[in-house]
Design a protein around this motif. Structure first.
Motif, mmCIF file in Angstrom:
data_model
loop_
_atom_site.group_PDB
_atom_site.id
_atom_site.type_symbol
_atom_site.label_atom_id
_atom_site.label_comp_id
_atom_site.label_asym_id
_atom_site.label_seq_id
_atom_site.Cartn_x
_atom_site.Cartn_y
_atom_site.Cartn_z
ATOM 1 N N SER A 11 44.653 44.476 34.027
ATOM 2 C CA SER A 11 46.050 44.452 33.582
ATOM 3 C C SER A 11 46.259 45.367 32.380
ATOM 4 N N CYS A 38 48.262 32.805 45.166
ATOM 5 C CA CYS A 38 48.049 32.006 43.950
ATOM 6 C C CYS A 38 46.914 31.000 44.073
ATOM 7 N N VAL A 65 42.472 36.530 42.425
ATOM 8 C CA VAL A 65 43.795 36.867 41.894
ATOM 9 C C VAL A 65 44.052 36.104 40.600
ATOM 10 N N MET A 66 43.605 34.866 40.550
ATOM 11 C CA MET A 66 43.921 33.977 39.427
ATOM 12 C C MET A 66 42.802 33.892 38.383
ATOM 13 N N GLY A 86 53.473 40.485 46.231
ATOM 14 C CA GLY A 86 53.339 39.889 44.910
ATOM 15 C C GLY A 86 54.647 39.967 44.147
ATOM 16 N N TRP A 139 53.110 41.087 36.123
ATOM 17 C CA TRP A 139 52.902 41.367 37.546
ATOM 18 C C TRP A 139 51.756 40.511 38.062
ATOM 19 N N ARG A 140 51.757 40.309 39.352
ATOM 20 C CA ARG A 140 50.644 39.662 40.062
ATOM 21 C C ARG A 140 50.710 40.148 41.497
ATOM 22 N N THR A 200 47.935 39.827 27.793
ATOM 23 C CA THR A 200 46.992 39.247 28.736
ATOM 24 C C THR A 200 45.739 38.836 27.990
ATOM 25 N N ASN A 254 40.910 40.659 30.447
ATOM 26 C CA ASN A 254 41.602 41.153 31.650
ATOM 27 C C ASN A 254 41.828 42.661 31.549
#
Length: 189
Positions: free
Chosen positions: A142, A29, A34-35, A78, A99-100, A135, A139
């Motif tokens: 995703s 995170c 990722v963010m 994740g 999800w992440r 999202t 993005n």
């Protein structure tokens, strides 16, 4: 309802969160890649607070965001799961799938595999009629997962996220949906 703390997919264990997940989750995170489709990275304290909220969701509703663990290595990679949408919009009340994953586990099909398993739980065990996902419009990774698991987008459903300020490039959002009937048709091939 008894909480559903564990699901299995071919390569993943979807399980309840453990205290020792925090270091890997916090590292994920704080990763700007990722963010990149979120307003900001999260501190270790913010990551710990999110785990607490996830645990509360399970306690209250019996489902939530499962921690993802690779069966071959036991590594935390994740999360994927279902949660109640936490803001008002034209499509709420609703349950969303999200999800992440840590960057080193991207591109291996884990997000789609876990999301498909979570959809099955939502429709078969929780008896949901519809599951949504949304999202930022930018993005595309995703959105590809949403499409891979059979979700459909109607551009008329797109919306501006109410928790983001005007002018924020993340504010314009796309909404994908899948009904129990669509999911069953996807199962039948």
């Amino acid at each position: 309802m008894e909480p559903i703390f564990e699901l299995n997919s071919p390569r993943l264990l979807m399980r309840r969160w453990r205290d020792d997940d925090l270091p890997a989750f916090a590292a994920m995170c704080v990763d700007p890649q990722v963010m990149r489709y979120f307003p900001d990275t999260m501190s270790r304290l913010e990551s710990a607070a999110m785990i607490g909220r996830v645990r509360g969701h399970f306690a209250e509703l019996g489902f939530g965001l499962w921690a993802l663990e690779r069966k071959d290595t036991g590594a935390f990679i994740g999360f994927t799961g279902l949660c109640v949408v936490g803001f008002e919009a034209h499509f709420t009340p609703a349950v969303e799938i999200g999800w992440r994953l840590a960057r080193e586990h991207w591109g291996l099909g884990y997000a789609s595999e876990a999301a498909w398993t979570a959809l099955g739980c939502g429709f078969e065990r929780l008896g949901l009629d519809e599951i949504v996902s949304f999202t930022a419009k930018i993005n595309l990774p995703s959105q590809k997962v949403m499409q891979a698991i059979g979700m459909q987008r109607d551009p008329a459903d797109d919306f501006d996220h109410p928790n983001l300020p005007n002018g924020d490039p993340l504010k314009p959002h796309v909404l994908y949906r899948i009904s129990r009937q669509q999911w069953l048709q996807t199962l039948q091939g």
